[in-house]
Design a protein around this motif. Structure first.
Motif, PDB file in Angstrom:
ATOM      1  N   ALA A   1       0.834  -1.207   0.000  1.00  0.00           N
ATOM      2  CA  ALA A   1       0.000   0.000   0.000  1.00  0.00           C
ATOM      3  C   ALA A   1       0.870   1.259   0.000  1.00  0.00           C
ATOM      4  O   ALA A   1       0.462   2.309  -0.503  1.00  0.00           O
ATOM      5  CB  ALA A   1      -0.907  -0.017   1.225  1.00  0.00           C
ATOM      6  N   ILE A   2       2.066   1.147   0.555  1.00  0.00           N
ATOM      7  CA  ILE A   2       2.917   2.333   0.716  1.00  0.00           C
ATOM      8  C   ILE A   2       3.832   2.581  -0.487  1.00  0.00           C
ATOM      9  O   ILE A   2       4.085   3.723  -0.872  1.00  0.00           O
ATOM     10  CB  ILE A   2       3.732   2.198   2.026  1.00  0.00           C
ATOM     11  N   ARG A   3       4.305   1.521  -1.084  1.00  0.00           N
ATOM     12  CA  ARG A   3       5.309   1.662  -2.171  1.00  0.00           C
ATOM     13  C   ARG A   3       4.859   2.633  -3.279  1.00  0.00           C
ATOM     14  O   ARG A   3       5.667   3.443  -3.734  1.00  0.00           O
ATOM     15  CB  ARG A   3       5.655   0.273  -2.719  1.00  0.00           C
ATOM     16  N   PRO A   4       3.587   2.624  -3.718  1.00  0.00           N
ATOM     17  CA  PRO A   4       3.201   3.547  -4.801  1.00  0.00           C
ATOM     18  C   PRO A   4       3.416   5.032  -4.453  1.00  0.00           C
ATOM     19  O   PRO A   4       3.699   5.832  -5.341  1.00  0.00           O
ATOM     20  CB  PRO A   4       1.707   3.252  -5.007  1.00  0.00           C
ATOM     21  N   PHE A   5       3.285   5.402  -3.168  1.00  0.00           N
ATOM     22  CA  PHE A   5       3.541   6.806  -2.795  1.00  0.00           C
ATOM     23  C   PHE A   5       4.984   7.173  -3.147  1.00  0.00           C
ATOM     24  O   PHE A   5       5.269   8.272  -3.604  1.00  0.00           O
ATOM     25  CB  PHE A   5       3.330   7.016  -1.288  1.00  0.00           C
ATOM     26  N   PHE A   6       5.893   6.231  -2.919  1.00  0.00           N
ATOM     27  CA  PHE A   6       7.313   6.490  -3.190  1.00  0.00           C
ATOM     28  C   PHE A   6       7.588   6.466  -4.689  1.00  0.00           C
ATOM     29  O   PHE A   6       8.241   7.368  -5.214  1.00  0.00           O
ATOM     30  CB  PHE A   6       8.191   5.444  -2.469  1.00  0.00           C
ATOM     31  N   THR A   7       7.088   5.433  -5.378  1.00  0.00           N
ATOM     32  CA  THR A   7       7.418   5.332  -6.815  1.00  0.00           C
ATOM     33  C   THR A   7       6.873   6.535  -7.573  1.00  0.00           C
ATOM     34  O   THR A   7       7.503   7.048  -8.476  1.00  0.00           O
ATOM     35  CB  THR A   7       6.895   4.007  -7.426  1.00  0.00           C
ATOM     36  N   LYS A   8       5.684   6.991  -7.162  1.00  0.00           N
ATOM     37  CA  LYS A   8       5.095   8.147  -7.854  1.00  0.00           C
ATOM     38  C   LYS A   8       5.972   9.403  -7.647  1.00  0.00           C
ATOM     39  O   LYS A   8       6.287  10.114  -8.594  1.00  0.00           O
ATOM     40  CB  LYS A   8       3.676   8.392  -7.311  1.00  0.00           C
ATOM     41  N   ALA A   9       6.374   9.623  -6.396  1.00  0.00           N
ATOM     42  CA  ALA A   9       7.172  10.827  -6.109  1.00  0.00           C
ATOM     43  C   ALA A   9       8.557  10.769  -6.748  1.00  0.00           C
ATOM     44  O   ALA A   9       9.161  11.800  -7.031  1.00  0.00           O
ATOM     45  CB  ALA A   9       7.310  10.987  -4.595  1.00  0.00           C
ATOM     46  N   LEU A  10       9.059   9.543  -6.956  1.00  0.00           N
ATOM     47  CA  LEU A  10      10.446   9.401  -7.426  1.00  0.00           C
ATOM     48  C   LEU A  10      10.550   9.175  -8.934  1.00  0.00           C
ATOM     49  O   LEU A  10      11.602   8.809  -9.441  1.00  0.00           O
ATOM     50  CB  LEU A  10      11.114   8.236  -6.676  1.00  0.00           C
ATOM     51  N   SER A  11       9.421   9.375  -9.634  1.00  0.00           N
ATOM     52  CA  SER A  11       9.471   9.203 -11.099  1.00  0.00           C
ATOM     53  C   SER A  11       8.685  10.345 -11.750  1.00  0.00           C
ATOM     54  O   SER A  11       8.272  11.280 -11.073  1.00  0.00           O
ATOM     55  CB  SER A  11       8.864   7.853 -11.478  1.00  0.00           C
TER      56      SER A  11
ATOM     57  N   THR B   1      17.851  19.105  -1.504  1.00  0.00           N
ATOM     58  CA  THR B   1      17.068  18.739  -2.698  1.00  0.00           C
ATOM     59  C   THR B   1      15.890  17.842  -2.310  1.00  0.00           C
ATOM     60  O   THR B   1      14.790  17.996  -2.845  1.00  0.00           O
ATOM     61  CB  THR B   1      17.944  18.021  -3.755  1.00  0.00           C
ATOM     62  N   SER B   2      16.101  16.914  -1.393  1.00  0.00           N
ATOM     63  CA  SER B   2      14.998  16.036  -0.975  1.00  0.00           C
ATOM     64  C   SER B   2      13.894  16.870  -0.349  1.00  0.00           C
ATOM     65  O   SER B   2      12.706  16.663  -0.621  1.00  0.00           O
ATOM     66  CB  SER B   2      15.470  14.997   0.045  1.00  0.00           C
ATOM     67  N   ASN B   3      14.278  17.828   0.487  1.00  0.00           N
ATOM     68  CA  ASN B   3      13.275  18.684   1.108  1.00  0.00           C
ATOM     69  C   ASN B   3      12.514  19.488   0.051  1.00  0.00           C
ATOM     70  O   ASN B   3      11.284  19.539   0.047  1.00  0.00           O
ATOM     71  CB  ASN B   3      13.938  19.609   2.134  1.00  0.00           C
ATOM     72  N   ALA B   4      13.279  20.056  -0.902  1.00  0.00           N
ATOM     73  CA  ALA B   4      12.633  20.887  -1.929  1.00  0.00           C
ATOM     74  C   ALA B   4      11.612  20.083  -2.731  1.00  0.00           C
ATOM     75  O   ALA B   4      10.517  20.561  -3.014  1.00  0.00           O
ATOM     76  CB  ALA B   4      13.699  21.459  -2.861  1.00  0.00           C
ATOM     77  N   LEU B   5      11.958  18.846  -3.062  1.00  0.00           N
ATOM     78  CA  LEU B   5      11.061  18.069  -3.926  1.00  0.00           C
ATOM     79  C   LEU B   5       9.945  17.360  -3.155  1.00  0.00           C
ATOM     80  O   LEU B   5       8.824  17.255  -3.646  1.00  0.00           O
ATOM     81  CB  LEU B   5      11.877  17.028  -4.714  1.00  0.00           C
TER      82      LEU B   5
ATOM     83  N   ASP C   1       2.972  17.457  -3.544  1.00  0.00           N
ATOM     84  CA  ASP C   1       4.244  16.750  -3.437  1.00  0.00           C
ATOM     85  C   ASP C   1       4.049  15.496  -2.572  1.00  0.00           C
ATOM     86  O   ASP C   1       2.932  15.180  -2.162  1.00  0.00           O
ATOM     87  CB  ASP C   1       5.335  17.676  -2.869  1.00  0.00           C
ATOM     88  N   PHE C   2       5.159  14.821  -2.303  1.00  0.00           N
ATOM     89  CA  PHE C   2       5.100  13.561  -1.547  1.00  0.00           C
ATOM     90  C   PHE C   2       4.429  13.755  -0.187  1.00  0.00           C
ATOM     91  O   PHE C   2       3.515  13.017   0.182  1.00  0.00           O
ATOM     92  CB  PHE C   2       6.540  13.057  -1.387  1.00  0.00           C
TER      93      PHE C   2
ATOM     94  N   ASN D   1       4.395   9.846   9.211  1.00  0.00           N
ATOM     95  CA  ASN D   1       5.652  10.385   9.749  1.00  0.00           C
ATOM     96  C   ASN D   1       6.846   9.522   9.336  1.00  0.00           C
ATOM     97  O   ASN D   1       7.895  10.030   8.942  1.00  0.00           O
ATOM     98  CB  ASN D   1       5.605  10.453  11.278  1.00  0.00           C
ATOM     99  N   GLN D   2       6.663   8.198   9.436  1.00  0.00           N
ATOM    100  CA  GLN D   2       7.780   7.301   9.120  1.00  0.00           C
ATOM    101  C   GLN D   2       8.122   7.352   7.629  1.00  0.00           C
ATOM    102  O   GLN D   2       9.289   7.354   7.256  1.00  0.00           O
ATOM    103  CB  GLN D   2       7.442   5.864   9.560  1.00  0.00           C
ATOM    104  N   CYS D   3       7.094   7.420   6.768  1.00  0.00           N
ATOM    105  CA  CYS D   3       7.358   7.502   5.317  1.00  0.00           C
ATOM    106  C   CYS D   3       8.139   8.775   5.011  1.00  0.00           C
ATOM    107  O   CYS D   3       9.105   8.761   4.235  1.00  0.00           O
ATOM    108  CB  CYS D   3       6.047   7.501   4.526  1.00  0.00           C
ATOM    109  N   MET D   4       7.739   9.877   5.632  1.00  0.00           N
ATOM    110  CA  MET D   4       8.428  11.148   5.375  1.00  0.00           C
ATOM    111  C   MET D   4       9.871  11.064   5.852  1.00  0.00           C
ATOM    112  O   MET D   4      10.808  11.504   5.165  1.00  0.00           O
ATOM    113  CB  MET D   4       7.677  12.273   6.114  1.00  0.00           C
TER     114      MET D   4
END
Ligand code: HEM
Length: 511
Positions: free
Chosen positions: A152-162, A207-211, A286-287, A306-309
């Motif tokens: 359930a969590i992985r798509p939040f990351f893949t979306k933000a990182l692509s 950069t991570s914070n900005a994006l 954003d993420f 919180n943990q994902c962030m």
């Protein structure tokens, strides 16, 4: 062997107890026989406990001593070093125990390929108490070992990182690198030496914070907190349960963990405030806001958000800063490689800054990045768990078996023409992807692998077109490293600083 032992004992007894009466000798012999019986009774237990992995090489069970010694070795040497030790001793597919559980250490490309591509290896492993302590147990993504929650969590990351994020990252990296190079004095000591690790950690965090978040923060303070969190993660991941019974043993780690968790919570509170005051939500997609919206919908808990962030903020500073630090040391040591990179920047990009369209053109830079990650990796291993029974390369693997993929060792044992040398020749020909897996692949591969490449190219090009880099004594081989959860330089020892000399503008040449 046991009979030999008995005979030896009898002879030595006679020698050791010359004036012992026949009664004493008989009693001692009985004791020895009892010991022998115990040993014999223990042998079936040892055989039984290793029955499914009987064909897999590895140390013996030895009445439980084997599992104790192998787990101890991981704690004492660090995960990466212990894996290399065991692969050297028992081969590229071998078995040890961690926390009493059978654990395979694999550095064979065919077995690795099998594991990475199949869904039933898409879980990791680690001490449950350790993961709870660092907030990763069934939360976040990196060590979330609950397959349903992880999915359930992985798509939040893949979306933000692509997609658009990837494109925006180029300009953000360029801008952030320039800004940080403009205030180099903040990371330069009185001798003019630069702390490259601090510089890179700040750029990565910025950069991570900005994006992904977009809330102003004190970078240097946050970098320290991320360091503290990483150290705790590495220290607690495989600790035996007994360690967590003694609070003073893990108190300092718990403190570092809480410091970062509190800081991330404060940043997210600020983000929530800004979102609730925003007129147009589209400006904030954003993420972090995606996570907050998911929490509002009831899809994610606050702790999980919180943990994902937290994990998104630590991912780049933990991996990329050290990776680029090693790369700069390699460039300093190989002037011909530096020359080839600078030449490529001059012909392909010229005097402007790097853009997304340039990424494909930078063949030398790309080979350099790959060869650096192969020769001097930071992420040396991948941890997985078998979720069902399987057979890998003829070996039976039972459901629940822990697996460590020793990618760093695989990169030095298969395919490459000069495996123990740093040379771009290793990437002169197309490398079939099963032989080169710095980011893993398949369903549980690095979620940031594309953005990581874009970030590394953008930062390296921006820095190298402005500065010629030099190592202090020792260079890359002289840096003392510890190979644990990641392969990091020892920052407590000798200086890791470097010297940056500005290049003549427009010429891309050192003065
Ligand atoms: C040089 C840089 C990096 C390297 C070498 C690297 C390597 C890896 C590796 C080997 C894994 C485990 C893959 C597997 O189990 O097959 C991983 C996982 C992960 N990486 Fe990276 N990584 C890098 C940078 C990044 C960056 C910049 C981000 C994000 C900003 C990122 C986010 C992640 C995440 C979220 C995971 C966990 C994926 C999951 O468990 O589903 N990584 N990385």
């Amino acid at each position: 062997m046991l009979l030999d032992g008995l005979r030896w004992a009898q002879l030595n007894l006679a020698g050791l107890l010359p004036e012992a009466g026949p009664r004493t000798a008989a009693a001692t012999l009985t004791l020895l026989l009892l010991l022998l019986l115990l040993l014999l009774a223990g042998t079936p237990l040892a055989l039984w406990s290793g029955r499914d992995a009987a064909a897999i090489p590895g140390p013996g069970y030895c009445l439980g001593l084997g599992p104790l010694v192998s787990h101890g070795r991981f704690l004492w040497m660090g995960i990466g070093s212990a894996c290399n030790y065991y692969n050297r001793m028992y081969g590229e597919f071998m078995r040890v125990w961690i926390g009493g559980e059978e654990t395979l250490i694999i550095s064979k490309s065919s077995s690795m390929f099998h594991i990475m591509k199949h869904n039933h290896y898409s879980c990791r492993f680690g001490s449950k108490l350790g993961l709870q302590c660092i907030g990763m147990h069934e939360k976040g993504i990196i060590f979330n070992n609950n397959p349903t929650l992880w999915k359930a969590i992985r798509p939040f990351f893949t979306k933000a990182l692509s997609g658009p994020g990837l494109v925006h990252m180029v300009a953000m990296c360029v801008q952030s690198t320039i800004t940080h190079l403009d205030k180099l004095d903040e990371v330069t000591n009185e001798l003019g030496y630069i702390s490259v690790l601090t510089l890179m950690r700040r750029i990565m965090l910025n950069t991570s914070n900005a994006l992904f978040l977009g809330i102003p923060m004190d970078e240097s303070e946050m970098v320290m907190k991320i360091q503290g969190y990483f150290n705790a993660w590495q220290a607690l991941l495989l600790k035996p349960d007994i360690f967590f019974k003694v609070s003073w043993l893990y108190k300092k780690y718990a403190k570092s963990i809480k410091e970062l968790q509190d800081a991330v919570e404060t940043l997210l509170d600020e983000k929530r405030l800004r979102l609730s005051a925003a007129e147009k939500l589209e400006d904030h997609v954003d993420f972090a806001s995606q996570l907050i919206f998911a929490q509002d919908r009831g899809d994610l808990t606050r702790e999980n958000v919180n943990q994902c962030m937290l994990e998104m903020l630590i991912a780049a500073p933990d991996t990329m800063s050290v990776t680029i630090f090693f790369m700069l040391l390699l460039i300093a040591k190989h002037p011909n490689v530096e020359q080839a990179i600078v030449e490529e920047i001059r012909t392909e990009i010229g005097d402007r800054d790097i853009e997304m369209e340039d990424m494909q053109k930078l063949k030398v830079v790309e080979s350099f990045i790959f060869e650096s990650m192969r020769y001097q990796p930071v992420v040396d291993l991948v941890m997985r768990k078998a979720l069902q029974d399987d057979v890998i390369d003829g070996y039976p693997v039972k459901k629940g078996t822990n697996i460590i993929l020793n990618i760093g060792r695989m990169h030095r044992r298969e395919f490459f023409p000069k495996p123990d040398e740093f040379t771009l020749e290793n990437f002169a020909k197309n490398v079939p992807y099963r032989y080169f897996q710095p980011f893993g692949f398949g369903p549980r591969s690095c979620a940031g692998k594309y953005i990581a490449m874009v970030m590394m190219k953008s930062i390296l090009v921006t820095l190298l077109r402005r500065y010629h880099v030099q190592e202090l004594e020792g260079g890359i081989e002289g840096v003392h490293k510890r190979n644990d959860l990641a392969l990091h330089p020892d920052e407590t020892g000798a200086s890791l600083d470097m010297i940056f000399t500005p290049r003549t503008p427009g010429l891309l040449r050192q003065p």
